[in-house]
Design a protein around this motif. Structure first.
Motif, mmCIF file in Angstrom:
data_model
loop_
_atom_site.group_PDB
_atom_site.id
_atom_site.type_symbol
_atom_site.label_atom_id
_atom_site.label_comp_id
_atom_site.label_asym_id
_atom_site.label_seq_id
_atom_site.Cartn_x
_atom_site.Cartn_y
_atom_site.Cartn_z
ATOM 1 N N UNK A 51 -2.302 -18.618 16.449
ATOM 2 C CA UNK A 51 -1.673 -19.332 16.934
ATOM 3 C C UNK A 51 -2.082 -19.818 18.096
ATOM 4 N N UNK A 52 -2.610 -21.618 18.385
ATOM 5 C CA UNK A 52 -3.284 -22.059 19.297
ATOM 6 C C UNK A 52 -2.793 -21.573 20.762
ATOM 7 N N UNK A 80 1.897 -23.413 15.464
ATOM 8 C CA UNK A 80 3.469 -23.139 14.929
ATOM 9 C C UNK A 80 4.322 -22.128 15.350
ATOM 10 N N UNK A 81 3.849 -21.351 16.393
ATOM 11 C CA UNK A 81 5.737 -20.846 17.135
ATOM 12 C C UNK A 81 5.465 -20.787 18.577
ATOM 13 N N UNK A 108 3.936 -27.650 14.600
ATOM 14 C CA UNK A 108 5.210 -27.222 14.371
ATOM 15 C C UNK A 108 6.442 -26.653 15.549
ATOM 16 N N UNK A 109 7.562 -28.532 15.434
ATOM 17 C CA UNK A 109 8.234 -28.114 16.406
ATOM 18 C C UNK A 109 9.183 -28.128 15.879
ATOM 19 N N UNK A 133 -0.760 -32.356 9.729
ATOM 20 C CA UNK A 133 0.371 -31.886 9.425
ATOM 21 C C UNK A 133 1.468 -31.518 10.852
ATOM 22 N N UNK A 134 2.484 -31.888 10.416
ATOM 23 C CA UNK A 134 3.802 -32.603 11.319
ATOM 24 C C UNK A 134 5.304 -31.593 10.587
ATOM 25 N N UNK A 135 5.551 -30.616 10.902
ATOM 26 C CA UNK A 135 6.468 -29.781 10.801
ATOM 27 C C UNK A 135 7.684 -30.473 11.604
#
Length: 378
Positions: A51-52, A80-81, A108-109, A133-135
């Motif tokens: 994860x970034x 993502x996390x 990802x939010x 990609x966006x969540x």
């Protein structure tokens, strides 16, 4: 006569080569004891699994080599996390996400507070130039309506998943905003509750999307599904969680230009077989996989009708998965449709390795339940 030196020279050369090989091996071994000497390509391969946020915290300011690797404009980041703690997330958002927004490909939010922070502190817009990609988890309907228009400025956004934290009160509004994202290939809309509302069909076919995979994770009626599909002529995979009938007559002549659909899954289908048959004929010419669980219509257990439908309208169908629950109240009695169940064991089904199964569940709330299913064995 041969001199002594003539015999010694080959031996000396051999010793020299051995010594050089040992020295070189020693140097190589010494080099490999430093992790920095591994190739950049290998590091980027490893970093791709991280994860970034974790990556930047772990390797920033470690040394010049790692600093140059993770800060390279060619290196793309995934977040993502993110932490669920609001204060820490705001700090991360300002110091990590915003500063690296031009390198983020996936974001990802997960909580409403994170979504609110992203809107207030720095909206997701064209400055996230590489976002693919966006969540959005836990977003409210009104937030989504405000959030989506800004995404039209993202040229590379190809995947968008939205999980509403409240009711989908206007499916028409949110789907039309989704369909304005011209490069979107995959999308999922999930909602806990749904308020039925008429959808505006795409009668002119002027606004179509490039969506190829669509997951409708909320209750949807047949009319609404027709209208949604009128905007998605390139769709290849369709998944609908709950499909309900429309309490009005739908013309059999409604056109659907669906010629690429290969996968269709309906988790719970409340349509009568007559309605389902009309629908599936419009989308099934290229269908390879059909998975669905019908409810409340015993006609679905007509093997011969299925055989005619598949033979004529689904000639390419390879995988067929089907499950029908038949609750038994009171004493069990043989019904007329039970006499035709064995038609699912005809050569048509055996040749395709579509195996018919009957299961009796005595733990059901009524006296018991019979589950009829078909599974592909290939």
């Amino acid at each position: 006569m041969h001199s002594r030196d003539q015999y010694m020279k080959p031996a000396k050369r051999h010793l020299s080569v051995d010594r050089l090989w040992k020295d070189d091996t020693k140097k190589t071994t010494q080099r490999l004891t430093f992790i920095e000497h591994l190739s950049n390509e290998l590091f980027y391969e490893i970093f791709d699994y991280l994860d970034g946020r974790d990556l930047l915290y772990a390797f920033s300011n470690l040394n010049l080599h790692f600093e140059s690797l993770i800060m390279s404009s060619k290196f793309r980041l995934k977040f993502h996390h993110c932490t669920s703690h609001l204060e820490l997330f705001e700090q991360d958002y300002q110091q990590i996400i915003v500063l690296n927004k031009h390198r983020i490909i996936s974001l990802h939010l997960w909580t409403p507070s994170q979504l609110l922070t992203s809107v207030v502190l720095h909206p997701v817009n064209s400055s996230f130039s590489r976002l693919e990609s966006l969540i959005l988890h836990g977003i409210k309907f009104k937030q989504a309506i405000s959030f989506l228009p800004g995404l039209t400025s993202l040229p590379g956004l190809s995947s968008l998943n939205i999980y509403l934290n409240d009711a989908l009160s206007n499916s028409n509004a949110i789907y039309h905003l989704l369909f304005r994202l011209s490069n979107l290939k995959c999308s999922k809309l999930s909602a806990r509750r749904y308020f039925s509302q008429d959808f505006i069909p795409n009668t002119s076919n002027q606004q179509t999307t490039s969506i190829k995979q669509l997951i409708i994770d909320h209750p949807c009626n047949l009319h609404g599904l027709y209208d949604i599909l009128s905007f998605t002529p390139k769709i290849r995979r369709l998944k609908c969680e709950n499909l309900f009938p429309t309490y009005e007559n739908i013309s059999k002549e409604i056109p659907l230009n669906i010629f690429n659909l290969k996968y269709c899954s309906i988790s719970l289908c409340y349509l009568k077989f007559d309605e389902f048959e009309i629908f599936i004929k419009k989308i099934s010419s290229q269908l390879r996989v059909l998975c669905f669980n019908p409810c409340s219509d015993i006609s679905y257990l007509g093997a011969d009708r299925w055989q005619r439908l598949i033979t004529k309208h689904m000639p390419l169908l390879y995988t067929f998965q089907f499950k029908y629950h038949d609750a038994v109240v009171g004493y069990f009695e043989i019904q007329p449709y039970h006499l035709f169940i064995n038609r699912f064991t005809s050569p048509f089904w055996i040749e395709r390795q579509w195996l018919f199964n009957i299961e009796i569940d005595f733990n059901h709330w009524s006296p018991f339940e019979i589950i009829f299913s078909i599974q592909s064995n290939r």
